[in-house]
Design an enzyme around this catalytic site. Structure first.
Site, PDB file in Angstrom:
ATOM      1  N   GLU A 257     -93.586 -47.901 -62.489  1.00 21.44           N
ATOM      2  CA  GLU A 257     -94.922 -47.638 -62.459  1.00 21.44           C
ATOM      3  C   GLU A 257     -95.484 -48.838 -63.634  1.00 21.44           C
ATOM      4  OE1 GLU A 257     -96.242 -45.297 -60.660  1.00 21.44           O
ATOM      5  OE2 GLU A 257     -94.321 -44.705 -59.990  1.00 21.44           O
ATOM      6  N   CYS A 296    -102.493 -45.323 -67.997  1.00 21.57           N
ATOM      7  CA  CYS A 296    -102.176 -46.267 -66.978  1.00 21.57           C
ATOM      8  C   CYS A 296    -103.222 -46.175 -65.730  1.00 21.57           C
ATOM      9  CB  CYS A 296    -100.706 -45.968 -66.382  1.00 21.57           C
ATOM     10  SG  CYS A 296    -100.507 -44.309 -65.963  1.00 21.57           S
TER      11      CYS A 296
HETATM   12  P1  NAP Z   1     -93.164 -52.422 -71.983  1.00 17.81           P
HETATM   13  O1  NAP Z   1     -93.286 -53.299 -73.258  1.00 17.81           O
HETATM   14  O2  NAP Z   1     -93.133 -52.918 -70.931  1.00 17.81           O
HETATM   15  O3  NAP Z   1     -92.381 -51.008 -72.337  1.00 17.81           O
HETATM   16  C1  NAP Z   1     -92.379 -50.076 -71.774  1.00 17.81           C
HETATM   17  C2  NAP Z   1     -91.079 -49.466 -71.827  1.00 17.81           C
HETATM   18  O4  NAP Z   1     -89.949 -50.589 -71.667  1.00 17.81           O
HETATM   19  C3  NAP Z   1     -90.506 -48.883 -73.277  1.00 17.81           C
HETATM   20  O5  NAP Z   1     -89.977 -47.899 -73.186  1.00 17.81           O
HETATM   21  C4  NAP Z   1     -89.907 -50.337 -73.795  1.00 17.81           C
HETATM   22  O6  NAP Z   1     -89.088 -49.795 -74.797  1.00 17.81           O
HETATM   23  C5  NAP Z   1     -89.003 -50.469 -72.494  1.00 17.81           C
HETATM   24  N1  NAP Z   1     -88.499 -51.664 -72.749  1.00 17.81           N
HETATM   25  C6  NAP Z   1     -89.103 -52.891 -72.975  1.00 17.81           C
HETATM   26  N2  NAP Z   1     -88.245 -53.955 -72.972  1.00 17.81           N
HETATM   27  C7  NAP Z   1     -87.137 -53.632 -72.395  1.00 17.81           C
HETATM   28  C8  NAP Z   1     -85.602 -54.039 -72.302  1.00 17.81           C
HETATM   29  N3  NAP Z   1     -85.492 -55.348 -72.202  1.00 17.81           N
HETATM   30  N4  NAP Z   1     -84.654 -53.212 -71.592  1.00 17.81           N
HETATM   31  C9  NAP Z   1     -85.120 -51.991 -71.620  1.00 17.81           C
HETATM   32  N5  NAP Z   1     -86.190 -51.286 -71.831  1.00 17.81           N
HETATM   33  C10 NAP Z   1     -87.418 -52.119 -72.479  1.00 17.81           C
HETATM   34  O7  NAP Z   1     -94.728 -51.708 -71.967  1.00 17.81           O
HETATM   35  P2  NAP Z   1     -95.741 -51.337 -72.968  1.00 17.81           P
HETATM   36  O8  NAP Z   1     -96.523 -52.581 -73.475  1.00 17.81           O
HETATM   37  O9  NAP Z   1     -95.094 -50.735 -74.170  1.00 17.81           O
HETATM   38  O10 NAP Z   1     -96.613 -50.522 -72.457  1.00 17.81           O
HETATM   39  C11 NAP Z   1     -97.919 -50.641 -72.000  1.00 17.81           C
HETATM   40  C12 NAP Z   1     -98.008 -51.010 -70.393  1.00 17.81           C
HETATM   41  O11 NAP Z   1     -97.333 -50.104 -69.811  1.00 17.81           O
HETATM   42  C13 NAP Z   1     -99.504 -51.230 -69.960  1.00 17.81           C
HETATM   43  O12 NAP Z   1     -99.414 -52.564 -69.165  1.00 17.81           O
HETATM   44  C14 NAP Z   1     -99.590 -50.099 -69.038  1.00 17.81           C
HETATM   45  O13 NAP Z   1    -100.431 -50.552 -67.810  1.00 17.81           O
HETATM   46  C15 NAP Z   1     -98.341 -49.539 -68.730  1.00 17.81           C
HETATM   47  N6  NAP Z   1     -98.133 -48.282 -68.271  1.00 17.81           N
HETATM   48  C16 NAP Z   1     -98.135 -47.913 -66.996  1.00 17.81           C
HETATM   49  C17 NAP Z   1     -98.076 -46.543 -66.938  1.00 17.81           C
HETATM   50  C18 NAP Z   1     -97.907 -46.244 -65.289  1.00 17.81           C
HETATM   51  O14 NAP Z   1     -97.735 -44.987 -65.033  1.00 17.81           O
HETATM   52  N7  NAP Z   1     -98.114 -47.056 -64.374  1.00 17.81           N
HETATM   53  C19 NAP Z   1     -98.185 -45.635 -67.546  1.00 17.81           C
HETATM   54  C20 NAP Z   1     -98.335 -45.983 -68.913  1.00 17.81           C
HETATM   55  C21 NAP Z   1     -98.448 -47.310 -69.111  1.00 17.81           C
HETATM   56  P3  NAP Z   1     -89.457 -50.272 -76.344  1.00 17.81           P
HETATM   57  O15 NAP Z   1     -90.878 -49.674 -76.896  1.00 17.81           O
HETATM   58  O16 NAP Z   1     -88.534 -49.763 -77.141  1.00 17.81           O
HETATM   59  O17 NAP Z   1     -89.719 -51.662 -76.299  1.00 17.81           O
END
Ligand code: NAP
Length: 684
Positions: A257, A296
């Protein structure tokens, strides 16, 4: 609070090594906790989930797992004030926290109910009816689902630290699969608190849930084909993880997602002065500002008729001017800060990118009032509205996601353009349409549904009960194509099946009946020695069969039934008219007459363990019954579902009514409730 977050590993709380990263309060920038998972043995974590958690969960039936989810939901409800108290540090207002905390717990309740109502009290889930694949029916097939034998790795986003975990956990546990949860770092302290309470409750069996606060280390290197990854976050991270060599080589199931430029379309009929226009302004404002736009599913693109774009901009600007920003604990505040300073800086950057092709109409600046908080220390951001005058040729508005209270108005000239604008988002989680014209609704839905995971059409008649544009529901699928990640979660039992393997089983009807615990045509049918309605739930066996006496249907019966019920349809009352119908040669018996006579043939009238008939399923009238025909019923115990703790179980009977030539004239499942031994003994 300023402490190191724990990791729940092999049912023990352990701390990662080193100081870890500092997590800060969104409101005042003060440290809340330290986070590190350094030094954990990730291979052991996976091993424990598979060996201990999976084995423990698979011992339970779907109904027992459903009961477990309910107990957990009740327990978390009792502790929810603790979660609310900590939730404001993430920037959430009381209303935002309600979505996260109560919304998450209610997902457990819904899955508990669905698991017990829609799944068998068993360990195997049958996928549809058997498939007929041989001429004589001695070799047949049934699709089944069984739990995967690995772990579910849940990687969650920062915006819903409770709901984000629980919406994945509920279907996973119901499937019989253990979970390893990795919350996003910035708000992991709230997830950790909830996991501490879950763990303390003792409701989940050992190994069913583990928590990693911090990096997942080399976890991915140890995945195999029985594991599942459910990811929520940015498209960039999803792409990176999907390309991991183990994910690729082991074909590890990966559902994502990700980002989503959700749209809301105002129909051409919804001009100022209509209820739909007012509803639209209210909903867009709510979606932009609830959770400070960090949802999201939030509306990012406001697709409105060009002729009234000015009125839309004006109405939204005045609604946004009423939003009070500040400390989410202050009851006068209706929008808190973003989750962190870093997040605020990122949103600023995205607004700058959007502004290259769109005009800033409202917000965007740093000069705004903040209630009961220090604007410099907290991650506050003003609701921001932009106007993109040429949206069909603009790239940024369809590609840049500002994950905050930011949205852009995109004017359209006709429905074709509105459809094109919606599709330019490249796939989203949710789209809403505000119109009171159902033709417009159909055109927009058919033109855009393939690009969206969930759509809601709002008009004056349904708005009051609408669950809202941005609310994923456990009953409905959450996910979307393209930019939204291409994944799918929840959607009731559909979401459970993502953690299970579908297998087509071929064999004899007897073997497949033994595997699936549902009688299949061609499998043994036994005379139980007594009328099966004299047997209790436990005494009944799948395959117990009653073959009834016969009864002839007379013309008087048909005439009497027509007069008695008032069903004087010509096929039952007019010989000449009936014969003109291509299906009949003359007057025929009513279908419900056949059912009634069938019941008269198979029912045992005396007080007995069968408590009630609560319906029939899959009813088909296969052949007409003419007067003079003789009916006979074969009733076979097909499936048993114990309703634990109620004193009864549901019994499904395969019922076949045939005529004097042995041709089946009606086929259906009779559904009854049958007393258990204990209940039956207590009333005798
Ligand atoms: P992100 O950086 O992609 O982080 C999401 C998750 O992935 C976090 O738990 C993060 O952990 C983890 N992560 C990051 N790098 C990783 C790696 N190399 N290996 C394993 N895990 C890793 O996203 P964000 O910027 O925090 O979140 C915002 C984004 O999420 C927005 O773009 C939004 O659209 C999207 N979102 C989508 C939904 C949906 O249901 N579609 C819901 C909410 C948000 P860490 O925090 O420890 O880095």
């Amino acid at each position: 609070m300023n402490m190191k977050l724990g990791n729940l590993v092999q049912d023990q709380w352990i701390f990662g090594s080193g100081a870890g990263n500092v997590l800060t309060n969104a409101v005042d920038g003060e440290p809340v906790a330290h986070i590190t998972s350094d030094g954990l043995d990730f291979a052991d974590i996976l091993h424990h989930a598979r060996r201990v958690g999976g084995a423990n969960l698979r011992r339970l039936t779907f109904h027992e797992r459903g009961e477990m989810l309910k107990a957990l939901a009740v327990y978390l409800m009792e502790h929810k004030q603790e979660f609310y108290a900590l939730s404001s540090a993430t920037g959430a207002t009381r209303a935002d926290s309600w979505v996260d905390i109560d919304g998450g717990i209610s997902t457990l309740f819904v899955y508990s109910g669905k698991g017990r109502r829609e799944m068998p009290n068993d360990h195997v889930y049958l996928d549809g009816p058997p498939e007929q694949i041989s001429k004589n029916g001695t070799f047949t097939a049934q699709h089944i689902f069984t739990p995967k034998l690995g772990a579910a790795v849940h990687i969650n986003a920062f915006n819903f630290p409770c709901w984000g975990m629980l919406e994945k956990l509920a279907p996973t546990l119901l499937a019989g699969v253990p979970a390893i949860v990795k919350p996003a770092s910035s708000t992991a302290y709230l997830t950790e608190l909830m996991v501490r309470r879950i763990n303390a409750s003792g409701i989940l069996p050992d190994g069913a849930l583990q928590l990693i606060c911090g990096s997942v280390g080399d976890l991915f290197d140890h995945l195999n084909c029985q594991d599942t990854i459910a990811f929520t976050g940015s498209k960039k991270t999803a792409e990176f993880l999907q390309q991991h060599s183990k994910v690729v080589s082991e074909s590890v199931a990966f559902t994502a997602e990700t980002d989503s430029l959700n749209a809301s379309i105002l129909g051409p009929d919804a001009i100022p002065g209509t209820p739909e226009f007012d509803l639209y302004i209210k909903e867009v404002t709510r979606e932009m500002t609830s959770k400070a736009g960090q949802k999201c599913t939030a509306i990012r693109r406001i697709i409105a008729p060009a002729a009234i774009a000015g009125e839309v901009l004006e109405a939204l600007s005045s609604a946004l001017a009423n939003i009070r920003i500040g400390n989410p604990q202050n009851e006068d505040v209706n929008m808190g800060p973003l989750a962190s300073q870093g997040q605020r800086d990122e949103v600023r950057q995205r607004v700058a990118e959007l502004s290259q092709e769109s005009k800033l109409i409202y917000g965007g600046g740093d000069d705004f009032a903040v209630i009961d908080a220090n604007a410099q220390k907290g991650a506050f951001f003003m609701p921001t509205l932009l106007h993109c005058e040429k949206p069909l040729t603009s790239a940024t508005v369809h590609s840049v996601e500002a994950f905050g209270p930011v949205s852009t108005v995109l004017p359209y000239d006709n429905l074709e353009d509105a459809i094109e604008l919606s599709r330019l988002g490249g796939g989203s989680l949710a789209q809403s349409i505000f119109t009171n014209d159902n033709k417009v609704a159909r055109e927009l839905v058919l033109g855009t549904a393939a690009y969206h995971g969930r759509m809601l059409v709002i008009n004056r008649n349904c708005a009051a009960e609408s669950t809202g544009h941005g609310s994923p529901l456990p009953h409905l699928v959450h996910g979307g194509p393209g930019r939204a990640g291409g994944g799918e979660e929840m959607g009731g039992i559909r979401g459970v099946l993502h953690y299970m393997q579908r297998t087509a089983i071929q064999g004899s009807p007897e073997t497949l009946t033994a595997i699936g615990h549902r009688w299949i045509k061609g499998a043994d049918q036994r005379d139980p020695g007594v009328h099966p309605f004299r047997k209790t739930f436990e005494q009944l066996e799948i395959g117990d069969t009653l073959v009834t006496d016969s009864r002839q249907v007379t013309l008087d019966d048909i005439q009497h039934f027509a007069e008695f019920t008032g069903d004087n349809f010509y096929a039952h009352t007019d010989e000449v008219a009936a014969a003109k119908n291509p299906f009949f040669e003359g007057r025929v018996a009513h279908g419900y007459l056949i059912l009634s006579f069938a019941a008269g043939l198979f029912v045992d009238p005396d007080f007995g363990p069968v408590l009630a008939n609560y319906g029939v399923d899959d009813l088909r009238f296969a052949k007409p019954v003419n007067y003079g025909d003789t009916l006979q019923v074969r009733l076979c115990c097909k499936q048993k579902t114990l309703r634990a703790g109620t004193g009864y179980g549901e019994v499904r009977w395969d019922s076949e009514v045939s005529n004097q030539n042995g041709d089946v004239v009606a086929q259906y499942d009779v559904l009854t409730m049958v007393a258990t031994d204990e209940h039956w003994a207590s009333v005798n």
